[in-house]
Design an enzyme around this catalytic site. Structure first.
Site: not given
Ligand code: PA5
Length: 429
Positions: A302, A417, A281
């Site tokens: 394996h 989303k 990310e």
């Molecule tokens: O690292 C990040 O920013 C994302 O993975 C968020 O943690 C994830 O999308 C969850 O978001 P939120 O904490 O707003 O529910």
């Protein structure tokens, strides 16, 4: 020995990270002075020493309350809002453990089978809930939370549910904060200048970790030690930056596109999941960066082992190698020896695994011509895990900036989303 040592002895081509000394110094200055892209999200850099001491005391107090009163903790969260806690709890307590509080992970998928089975399982359990969402609007988490909240309120009543629910969210804004205030839940804070995937050392990770009987202070102390070590100017002595530069060189100069993160054993499998999110990310944007992948050895030797040894050479490996182990088993004698294992009589399983590690390292790097970065860690502990979390976070920031991307945004996550909300008929989409 430093808690983590970046060993570059098993690369196919020798590299010289020292050549990046000037660039690394400039980027390090940028990180510490907050002048780079995404600098609104640098709260994690000093968090291991600047954290809110009063909140940590509240975390410990409420975690003890959970341990004294409940059989299970349901953690509702997705991505950065659950991966770190799960990685820590499984790495320290183990996948099979005797801890009195069972950890149940929810809100990280939309699988109707998983959700309905967990809800069914919870009907007979005395459980608390920690709902974790910075935005407070994440669909997976919000749906799961609505369902467990409803189950608790209908079964135990509103007041008992109020005592059993803990919310971790932004300090000032968001739907979850509004809901938590209205219902009177205990709340913990995810500071607005720390993104989800850099948040394991905040209440996001520390409250579930403490509910699992692990001292959150040890995680913070480990991270604080890593923070100090990451201030080392000489890149060849700065193990985190050495790792960042090595993986950057292998990507940019040797054109390897995949990094396989290798761990040994199921207890650290979730650490790989946390690592994949952190790097995927943070770096995977603008059509660039290494694909973070993972494998668990010796299990995957394996299955993926064939490909790693012999398939297309698009990748390198980063091996997390624990030098010592907290638990061990000795192999016994068998008079018949029909399994032919008496040659290992008196040897420990850690000894056998170590030989598997050494044999695999040679097979992959010498015979298979796969570069292996080895991260040597003395042993798993809460302190050393806290160290590893920070080590990977600061290495990730350095690596992303070396690659010219903003480590702290995630614009690509929004696309699915928007489509999903449109298809679901969410107002405004
Ligand atoms: O690292 C990040 O920013 C994302 O993975 C968020 O943690 C994830 O999308 C969850 O978001 P939120 O904490 O707003 O529910």
């Amino acid at each position: 020995m430093a808690v983590v040592v970046t060993n570059l002895d098993h690369l196919v081509k020798k590299i010289d990270p020292a050549r990046y000394q000037d660039r690394v110094e400039k980027i390090d200055k940028m990180i510490r002075e907050g002048t780079g892209a995404g600098s609104d999200f640098l709260g994690w850099v000093d968090h291991p020493v600047n954290y809110d001491k009063e909140e940590l005391a509240l975390i410990k107090e409420k975690a003890q309350y959970v341990r004294d009163n409940y059989e299970a903790l349901v953690v509702c969260g997705i991505g950065g809002s659950y991966l770190g806690a799960r990685a820590a709890i499984e790495a320290i307590n183990g996948v099979f453990n005797h801890d009195k509080v069972e950890m149940i992970w929810l809100g990280m998928n939309l699988d109707p089978c998983y959700l309905s089975q967990v809800l069914d399982y919870l009907k007979t359990k005395k459980f608390a809930v920690n709902v974790i969402s910075k935005s407070g609007t994440t669909t997976e988490t919000a749906i799961a939370f609505r369902l467990v909240k409803d189950l608790l309120e209908k079964r135990d009543g509103k007041e008992a549910a109020r005592k059993a629910i803990f919310a971790t969210t932004d300090k000032e804004k968001g739907a979850l904060l509004t809901l938590a205030k209205k219902e009177g839940y205990t709340t913990f804070v995810l500071p607005s200048n720390i993104g989800g995937r850099f948040s394991v050392q905040t209440a996001v990770g520390l409250f579930p970790i403490a509910c699992a009987g692990i001292d959150p202070q040890e995680i913070l102390e480990g991270s604080a030690e890593a923070r100090l070590d990451a201030m080392e100017k000489d890149i060849m002595k700065n193990e985190a930056y050495k790792y960042a530069v090595a993986r950057h060189i292998i990507y940019a100069r040797e054109h390897k596109n995949v990094e396989f993160f290798i761990t040994y054993g199921p207890n650290v499998r979730q650490l790989s999941e946390w690592w994949k999110q952190l790097y995927g990310e943070s770096e995977g944007k603008d059509g660039k960066s290494l694909l973070p992948s993972s494998a668990t050895f010796t299990t995957d030797l394996h299955s993926l082992g064939q490909y790693i040894q012999d398939g297309s050479s698009v990748f390198f490996e980063t091996v997390l190698h624990f030098v010592n182990h907290r638990h061990d088993v000795t192999i016994g004698h068998d008079d018949d020896n029909l399994d032919g294992l008496n040659y290992l009589e008196g040897k420990t399983v850690s000894y056998v695994q170590e030989k598997a590690y050494e044999g695999t390292l040679a097979a992959h790097s010498i015979d298979g011509h796969r570069s292996n970065i080895v991260l040597d860690v003395e042993k798993m502990s809460a302190h050393n895990l806290g160290y590893l979390f920070y080590f990977f976070e600061i290495a990730c920031a350095m690596s992303a900036y070396l690659n010219g991307v903003n480590p702290f945004d995630q614009p690509g996550v929004e696309v699915y989303k928007k489509n999903m909300f449109h298809l679901l008929g969410k107002p405004g989409f």
